[in-house]
Design a protein around this motif. Structure first.
Motif, PDB file in Angstrom:
ATOM      1  N   GLU A 124      68.902  11.434  31.532  1.00 52.51           N
ATOM      2  CA  GLU A 124      70.094  10.768  31.006  1.00 52.51           C
ATOM      3  C   GLU A 124      69.805  10.007  29.718  1.00 52.51           C
ATOM      4  O   GLU A 124      70.587  10.068  28.756  1.00 52.51           O
ATOM      5  CB  GLU A 124      70.652   9.813  32.061  1.00 52.51           C
ATOM      6  CG  GLU A 124      71.906   9.084  31.612  1.00 52.51           C
ATOM      7  CD  GLU A 124      72.456   8.156  32.678  1.00 52.51           C
ATOM      8  OE1 GLU A 124      73.380   7.384  32.368  1.00 52.51           O
ATOM      9  OE2 GLU A 124      71.956   8.199  33.825  1.00 52.51           O
ATOM     10  N   GLU A 125      68.689   9.291  29.670  1.00 56.21           N
ATOM     11  CA  GLU A 125      68.413   8.405  28.542  1.00 56.21           C
ATOM     12  C   GLU A 125      67.683   9.088  27.391  1.00 56.21           C
ATOM     13  O   GLU A 125      67.884   8.724  26.227  1.00 56.21           O
ATOM     14  CB  GLU A 125      67.598   7.201  29.016  1.00 56.21           C
ATOM     15  CG  GLU A 125      68.333   6.321  30.009  1.00 56.21           C
ATOM     16  CD  GLU A 125      67.504   5.120  30.456  1.00 56.21           C
ATOM     17  OE1 GLU A 125      66.333   5.001  30.007  1.00 56.21           O
ATOM     18  OE2 GLU A 125      68.021   4.319  31.253  1.00 56.21           O
ATOM     19  N   VAL A 126      66.847  10.060  27.692  1.00 57.62           N
ATOM     20  CA  VAL A 126      65.998  10.667  26.668  1.00 57.62           C
ATOM     21  C   VAL A 126      66.465  12.066  26.279  1.00 57.62           C
ATOM     22  O   VAL A 126      66.281  12.489  25.133  1.00 57.62           O
ATOM     23  CB  VAL A 126      64.527  10.695  27.135  1.00 57.62           C
ATOM     24  CG1 VAL A 126      63.625  11.387  26.119  1.00 57.62           C
ATOM     25  CG2 VAL A 126      64.033   9.275  27.402  1.00 57.62           C
ATOM     26  N   SER A 127      67.061  12.810  27.221  1.00 57.52           N
ATOM     27  CA  SER A 127      67.462  14.205  26.981  1.00 57.52           C
ATOM     28  C   SER A 127      66.281  15.019  26.440  1.00 57.52           C
ATOM     29  O   SER A 127      66.300  15.508  25.310  1.00 57.52           O
ATOM     30  CB  SER A 127      68.640  14.277  26.004  1.00 57.52           C
ATOM     31  OG  SER A 127      69.757  13.584  26.497  1.00 57.52           O
ATOM     32  N   PRO A 128      65.222  15.164  27.232  1.00 57.88           N
ATOM     33  CA  PRO A 128      64.004  15.795  26.719  1.00 57.88           C
ATOM     34  C   PRO A 128      64.207  17.218  26.225  1.00 57.88           C
ATOM     35  O   PRO A 128      63.529  17.652  25.293  1.00 57.88           O
ATOM     36  CB  PRO A 128      63.046  15.739  27.917  1.00 57.88           C
ATOM     37  CG  PRO A 128      63.928  15.576  29.116  1.00 57.88           C
ATOM     38  CD  PRO A 128      65.075  14.763  28.645  1.00 57.88           C
ATOM     39  N   ALA A 129      65.135  17.962  26.816  1.00 59.48           N
ATOM     40  CA  ALA A 129      65.356  19.336  26.370  1.00 59.48           C
ATOM     41  C   ALA A 129      65.914  19.379  24.956  1.00 59.48           C
ATOM     42  O   ALA A 129      65.742  20.369  24.240  1.00 59.48           O
ATOM     43  CB  ALA A 129      66.300  20.061  27.328  1.00 59.48           C
ATOM     44  N   GLU A 130      66.587  18.315  24.536  1.00 61.80           N
ATOM     45  CA  GLU A 130      67.112  18.256  23.173  1.00 61.80           C
ATOM     46  C   GLU A 130      66.061  17.759  22.188  1.00 61.80           C
ATOM     47  O   GLU A 130      66.081  18.126  21.013  1.00 61.80           O
ATOM     48  CB  GLU A 130      68.347  17.350  23.127  1.00 61.80           C
ATOM     49  CG  GLU A 130      69.514  17.869  23.955  1.00 61.80           C
ATOM     50  CD  GLU A 130      70.696  16.924  23.927  1.00 61.80           C
ATOM     51  OE1 GLU A 130      70.703  15.997  23.079  1.00 61.80           O
ATOM     52  OE2 GLU A 130      71.604  17.104  24.755  1.00 61.80           O
ATOM     53  N   ARG A 131      65.140  16.953  22.650  1.00 60.80           N
ATOM     54  CA  ARG A 131      64.106  16.413  21.762  1.00 60.80           C
ATOM     55  C   ARG A 131      62.951  17.369  21.548  1.00 60.80           C
ATOM     56  O   ARG A 131      62.298  17.347  20.499  1.00 60.80           O
ATOM     57  CB  ARG A 131      63.562  15.099  22.319  1.00 60.80           C
ATOM     58  CG  ARG A 131      64.552  13.966  22.324  1.00 60.80           C
ATOM     59  CD  ARG A 131      63.840  12.643  22.382  1.00 60.80           C
ATOM     60  NE  ARG A 131      64.761  11.523  22.490  1.00 60.80           N
ATOM     61  CZ  ARG A 131      64.437  10.269  22.258  1.00 60.80           C
ATOM     62  NH1 ARG A 131      63.194   9.974  21.901  1.00 60.80           N
ATOM     63  NH2 ARG A 131      65.321   9.309  22.377  1.00 60.80           N
ATOM     64  N   ALA A 132      62.672  18.200  22.537  1.00 59.62           N
ATOM     65  CA  ALA A 132      61.501  19.069  22.457  1.00 59.62           C
ATOM     66  C   ALA A 132      61.718  20.187  21.446  1.00 59.62           C
ATOM     67  O   ALA A 132      62.837  20.666  21.237  1.00 59.62           O
ATOM     68  CB  ALA A 132      61.203  19.653  23.834  1.00 59.62           C
ATOM     69  N   ASP A 133      60.624  20.629  20.842  1.00 58.12           N
ATOM     70  CA  ASP A 133      60.679  21.786  19.956  1.00 58.12           C
ATOM     71  C   ASP A 133      60.851  23.074  20.745  1.00 58.12           C
ATOM     72  O   ASP A 133      61.481  24.026  20.273  1.00 58.12           O
ATOM     73  CB  ASP A 133      59.385  21.878  19.130  1.00 58.12           C
ATOM     74  CG  ASP A 133      59.184  20.665  18.239  1.00 58.12           C
ATOM     75  OD1 ASP A 133      60.105  20.335  17.468  1.00 58.12           O
ATOM     76  OD2 ASP A 133      58.099  20.050  18.313  1.00 58.12           O
ATOM     77  N   VAL A 134      60.282  23.104  21.942  1.00 54.12           N
ATOM     78  CA  VAL A 134      60.329  24.289  22.796  1.00 54.12           C
ATOM     79  C   VAL A 134      60.674  23.843  24.205  1.00 54.12           C
ATOM     80  O   VAL A 134      60.116  22.858  24.704  1.00 54.12           O
ATOM     81  CB  VAL A 134      58.977  25.032  22.809  1.00 54.12           C
ATOM     82  CG1 VAL A 134      59.030  26.236  23.752  1.00 54.12           C
ATOM     83  CG2 VAL A 134      58.589  25.476  21.409  1.00 54.12           C
ATOM     84  N   VAL A 135      61.571  24.573  24.857  1.00 57.81           N
ATOM     85  CA  VAL A 135      61.913  24.310  26.249  1.00 57.81           C
ATOM     86  C   VAL A 135      61.485  25.505  27.091  1.00 57.81           C
ATOM     87  O   VAL A 135      61.745  26.660  26.724  1.00 57.81           O
ATOM     88  CB  VAL A 135      63.422  24.057  26.427  1.00 57.81           C
ATOM     89  CG1 VAL A 135      63.774  23.885  27.906  1.00 57.81           C
ATOM     90  CG2 VAL A 135      63.855  22.829  25.633  1.00 57.81           C
ATOM     91  N   VAL A 136      60.817  25.225  28.181  1.00 53.50           N
ATOM     92  CA  VAL A 136      60.386  26.263  29.126  1.00 53.50           C
ATOM     93  C   VAL A 136      61.039  25.963  30.468  1.00 53.50           C
ATOM     94  O   VAL A 136      60.854  24.877  31.018  1.00 53.50           O
ATOM     95  CB  VAL A 136      58.854  26.279  29.283  1.00 53.50           C
ATOM     96  CG1 VAL A 136      58.439  27.342  30.307  1.00 53.50           C
ATOM     97  CG2 VAL A 136      58.174  26.525  27.943  1.00 53.50           C
ATOM     98  N   ARG A 137      61.804  26.902  30.977  1.00 52.20           N
ATOM     99  CA  ARG A 137      62.383  26.733  32.316  1.00 52.20           C
ATOM    100  C   ARG A 137      61.417  27.318  33.330  1.00 52.20           C
ATOM    101  O   ARG A 137      61.002  28.472  33.201  1.00 52.20           O
ATOM    102  CB  ARG A 137      63.740  27.439  32.407  1.00 52.20           C
ATOM    103  CG  ARG A 137      64.450  27.198  33.758  1.00 52.20           C
ATOM    104  CD  ARG A 137      65.754  27.956  33.819  1.00 52.20           C
ATOM    105  NE  ARG A 137      65.492  29.398  33.805  1.00 52.20           N
ATOM    106  CZ  ARG A 137      66.366  30.297  33.358  1.00 52.20           C
ATOM    107  NH1 ARG A 137      67.511  29.920  32.836  1.00 52.20           N
ATOM    108  NH2 ARG A 137      66.066  31.596  33.402  1.00 52.20           N
ATOM    109  N   ALA A 138      61.064  26.513  34.327  1.00 46.95           N
ATOM    110  CA  ALA A 138      60.041  26.934  35.282  1.00 46.95           C
ATOM    111  C   ALA A 138      60.513  26.781  36.725  1.00 46.95           C
ATOM    112  O   ALA A 138      59.710  26.526  37.618  1.00 46.95           O
ATOM    113  CB  ALA A 138      58.760  26.128  35.061  1.00 46.95           C
ATOM    114  N   ASP A 139      61.824  26.960  36.969  1.00 44.37           N
ATOM    115  CA  ASP A 139      62.329  26.857  38.337  1.00 44.37           C
ATOM    116  C   ASP A 139      61.616  27.841  39.259  1.00 44.37           C
ATOM    117  O   ASP A 139      61.262  27.511  40.384  1.00 44.37           O
ATOM    118  CB  ASP A 139      63.837  27.118  38.365  1.00 44.37           C
ATOM    119  CG  ASP A 139      64.638  25.950  37.823  1.00 44.37           C
ATOM    120  OD1 ASP A 139      64.022  24.994  37.316  1.00 44.37           O
ATOM    121  OD2 ASP A 139      65.882  25.991  37.896  1.00 44.37           O
ATOM    122  N   ASP A 140      61.429  29.061  38.776  1.00 45.75           N
ATOM    123  CA  ASP A 140      60.633  30.054  39.487  1.00 45.75           C
ATOM    124  C   ASP A 140      59.275  30.084  38.810  1.00 45.75           C
ATOM    125  O   ASP A 140      59.149  30.596  37.692  1.00 45.75           O
ATOM    126  CB  ASP A 140      61.304  31.428  39.403  1.00 45.75           C
ATOM    127  CG  ASP A 140      60.527  32.514  40.141  1.00 45.75           C
ATOM    128  OD1 ASP A 140      59.342  32.285  40.479  1.00 45.75           O
ATOM    129  OD2 ASP A 140      61.091  33.589  40.362  1.00 45.75           O
TER     130      ASP A 140
END
Length: 214
Positions: A186-202
């Motif tokens: 909520e406060e940082v929104s890391p997916a918006e700040r990061a240069d790369v996002v990796v989804r690792a649910d699986d």
């Protein structure tokens, strides 16, 4: 955000290739990379994979886990051993990370980096010797809650878990930390700040956002 399927091996290779072409904004000959994610996201695995790929490219690399920069128990547990706000705000010694890791990497810095500072098991200083990061070298810092402190990462990666996956993959004894990660979202929104996002649910089938070329 559009994500594409990728293997962990190819992901590490792509991140290393991209990092190998980066330069520091302040002109430093050394770079810091960040791999951010909850403990359940196993950031150490990706950090070590990327480090291995960079070494194959001839880059000296030091991997630094933030769990080596925990504050003493008297400070971490001031409000109890299961306080999520304390976990988010005061468990990790960000001042020491700035002083012992990021400061030496700056232009004109010594290059002498401390890999860890505090052992949470013994609750004592680790006495680990400093490591010299030569010019052209990189430090990969990995761990939780990294992207809210303006650390000078030349490349930042956020390993993302959905709320359900985070709960499933977090051991029951550690689920008291989940509100801290909800607050981080909520406060940082890391997916918006990061240069790369990796989804690792699986964990066997990651997906990534790609990376903008320099």
């Amino acid at each position: 955000m559009r994500l594409e399927a990728i293997t962990w091996e190819r992901l590490a290779g792509e991140l290393a290739r991209h990092a190998d072409g980066l330069t520091a904004a302040d002109g430093s000959p050394r770079l810091a990379l960040g791999v951010d994610g909850a403990p359940a996201a196993r950031t150490a695995d990706l950090a070590e994979r990327v480090a291995g790929e960079l070494r194959l490219r001839g880059r000296p690399v030091l991997v630094v886990p933030t769990e080596g920069f925990l504050r003493p128990a008297s400070l971490r547990f001031e409000y109890g051993k299961e306080d999520p706000d304390a976990y988010a705000d005061s468990w990790f010694d960000t001042g020491a990370l700035w002083r012992e890791v990021f400061g030496p990497l700056e232009a004109g810095g010594s290059g002498r980096v401390l890999p860890d500072l505090w052992d949470p098991v013994t609750d004592r200083a680790t006495r680990t010797p400093y490591r010299e990061v030569p010019e052209g070298g990189m430090v990969i810092v990995h761990g939780p809650l990294l992207l809210g402190h303006w650390f000078p990462f030349a490349l930042s990666v956020h390993v993302r878990l959905s709320e359900g996956a985070l709960r499933r993959r977090t051991p029951e004894a550690e689920r008291w930390t989940l509100p801290a990660f909800a607050r981080y979202e909520e406060e940082v929104s890391p997916a918006e700040r990061a240069d790369v996002v990796v989804r690792a649910d699986d964990p066997g089938h990651p997906a990534w956002s790609g990376v903008d070329e320099p």
